[in-house]
Enzyme design. Structure first.
Site, PDB file in Angstrom:
ATOM      1  CB  SER A 301      11.891  -0.818   0.592  1.00  0.00           C
ATOM      2  OG  SER A 301      11.531   0.275   1.385  1.00  0.00           O
ATOM      3  CG  ASP A 312      -2.776  -6.301  -0.640  1.00  0.00           C
ATOM      4  OD1 ASP A 312      -2.499  -7.469  -0.993  1.00  0.00           O
ATOM      5  OD2 ASP A 312      -2.327  -5.791   0.401  1.00  0.00           O
ATOM      6  CE  LYS A 326      14.393  -1.451   4.371  1.00  0.00           C
ATOM      7  NZ  LYS A 326      13.403  -0.366   4.432  1.00  0.00           N
TER       8      LYS A 326
END
Length: 564
Positions: A301, A312, A326
């Site tokens: 999460s 990223d 998740k």
């Protein structure tokens, strides 16, 4: 009790709440029809069934069935369970600050870990103490299950900050046990999300985060600034075993390392109100310092938002094993009678545009099970620098480090409280330890542990024995047993249960667990973290990476290659 069990019977089937497609008029009709049927069936049963039914239990099973058709994160909290929901969100509760668990040997509840600086620890309560009574009320199990008993004692220990009570415990001693009483005043307990941070070698700072509770970003910022003041030229951010928490806190922590105005997370759901964009809103602390984030299969999460967005944006090297996967966001909705529904309302997408959710709960198998998205069905996305990353299935580390397997025998040693009991004995024998560095499990210590294990007639389920039995059954069924009987006998002899051999074979892992538990007893959570770092392959790889600027830059500018 928190409703989450998968009980699906005739009442649930009649609810008709699957994932089939209807027009809006059809859906409205189906909802009204099936709710009417459900209501009518309950009334008929209540009136005519031969035995008196429990209305709360029966309706609760219906709720269980509805929730079973969604995902594990959509949960109903009745009024009496609201404190656990608030604790999950805020990390705060009113109590004494101590972890407890059922202790089979005494059929009682034991103190497992007092929290540093909280009432229990300050008054002298220790791990290993057996709870006898709370506020004059004896804590006995009776007909309750161990889980129900633990919940009962937990509720008794908690209460409004400022209220006092007497805690009576049984404390193990060298040759016997002693009853002790402590007058404890409850206070507002906030679990420390950063139990340990410090400087490692080669000017590398280290920070361990346990969860993304309210205001944890402030704790992280404070620790990070202190590490920089101590000369940190690189930072290892550890979110292993961190199950997540607040999305906003994750964004605020990322904000410490990336410029203001950077979009970190986009949420998309069925309703417009579930959609949103989360950007960094403050000036960062340091956008240049080399970062390494440690992750494992229990990083989930918000931990994946942190590690995934930094990956990223090519802002950190991710090290460890693939994360949980998740990519779902939950919000709370008020219900009648002061209940609350925690419901999944959207999925989140990190800067590359990918969602790392590993399981599609809308696509359940006929038996109700679900499976992770296979790698072959995932899609390629790209980081800011053009590196390939994939969706569905968690965050794949830039550098993968093989994770040590958890021995089967260690699970049973922990479950049967044998390590717990040995550590209690160890602490009685060694009442003072100078530091975490002084903890050493000698051969003599381990010999004493083995003697304790043998004295309890310890046994455990060995997977090799189970697999061999299954293989024999299949061989007999398919007609191969006759020609392979001698081979099976030889294999059975080799796999013969030998406790001494198993304890010796897995001694390094067992010793490591014992040392961690000892560190926790004397130095709380920070001690456990420090002990784990003594022999940590992920940490060593992170230090190696951060102290090699050329290798660090190369990882963040080319497609990551699996290493080690």
């Amino acid at each position: 009790m928190k409703v989450r069990k998968s009980i699906v019977g005739a009442l649930v089937v009649l609810l008709g709440l699957g994932f089939s497609s209807f027009t809006e008029d059809d859906r409205s009709f189906q909802k009204a029809k099936n709710l009417d049927i459900f209501n009518a069936i309950f009334k008929e049963l209540d009136m005519f069934y031969v035995d008196t039914i429990n209305p709360e239990k029966m309706i609760q099973n219906g709720v269980n069935g509805m929730l079973a058709l969604t995902d594990p994160y959509t949960e109903y909290y009745p009024e009496e369970e609201m404190s656990s929901l608030k604790e999950m969100i805020t990390g705060k509760y009113g109590g004494i600050g101590a972890a407890i668990r059922y202790y089979k040997a005494k059929d009682r509840i034991a103190i497992v870990e007092p929290t540093e600086g909280m009432p229990a620890a300050e008054m002298g309560v220790k791990a290993g103490d057996i709870i006898l009574s709370v506020g004059g009320k004896e804590m006995v199990r009776g007909s309750m299950s161990p889980q129900e008993f633990s919940s009962k004692v937990s509720e008794a220990l908690r209460g409004e900050p400022g209220t006092s009570f007497v805690l009576k415990v049984l404390r193990p001693q060298e040759n016997d046990s002693t009853e002790m009483e402590f007058k404890i005043t409850r206070k507002s307990i906030r679990t420390n999300p950063v139990p340990y941070y410090g400087m490692l070698r080669d000017s590398i700072g280290y920070l361990y985060l346990t969860g993304f509770t309210d205001n944890c970003a402030k704790d992280v910022k404070k620790a990070f600034i202190e590490l920089k003041q101590q000369g940190a030229k690189g930072l290892i951010f550890d979110v292993r075993d961190n199950g997540g928490g607040s999305l906003q806190e994750a964004v605020d922590i990322v904000n410490l390392f990336v410029p203001k105005g950077q979009e970190i997370v986009v949420t998309k759901g069925k309703l417009r109100q579930a959609e949103g964009s989360f950007k960094t809103s403050k000036e960062p602390v340091d956008v240049e310092i080399p970062l390494a984030v440690l992750v494992n299969g229990s990083s989930a999460s918000a931990s994946e938002i942190l590690s995934g967005s930094l990956q990223d944006l090519d802002r950190a090297v991710i090290i460890g094993t693939r994360t949980y996967g998740k990519g779902l966001v939950q919000t709370t909705r008020p219900l009648p009678y002061n209940g609350t529904l925690k419901v999944t309302t959207s999925k989140y997408y990190i800067p590359s545009g990918r969602c790392i959710q590993a399981i599609d709960y809308a696509k359940k198998n006929a038996d109700g099970t679900v499976a992770r998205t296979p790698d072959s069905l995932t899609h390629v996305f790209h980081t800011a620098a053009g590196r390939e990353v994939r969706d569905g299935g968690g965050i794949r580390p830039d550098i993968e480090v093989k994770e040590d397997r958890f021995p089967n025998i260690l699970f049973y040693l922990l479950n049967d409280d044998l390590i717990f009991d040995y550590v209690t004995r160890y602490c009685i024998k060694h009442p003072v330890l100078a530091s975490v560095d002084s903890i050493r499990i000698t051969d003599e210590d381990y010999k004493e542990f083995k003697e304790l294990v043998k004295s309890r007639n310890f046994t455990y389920d060995r997977q090799s024995e189970k697999m061999l039995k299954t293989l024999k059954e299949v061989a007999e069924f398919e007609g191969y047993m006759e020609g392979a009987s001698e081979e099976f006998k030889a294999l059975e002899q080799k796999l013969n249960h030998n406790l001494d051999r198993d304890l010796d074979h897995f001694a390094p892992q067992i010793k490591k667990q014992i040392a961690q538990d000892i560190a926790t007893r004397f130095f709380y959570q920070r001690g456990a973290v420090m002990e784990r770092l003594k022999d940590d392959a992920d940490l060593e790889k992170a230090i190696e990476t951060l102290t090699n600027p050329e290798a660090y830059r190369k990882i963040l500018t080319v497609s990551p290659v699996a290493k080690k």
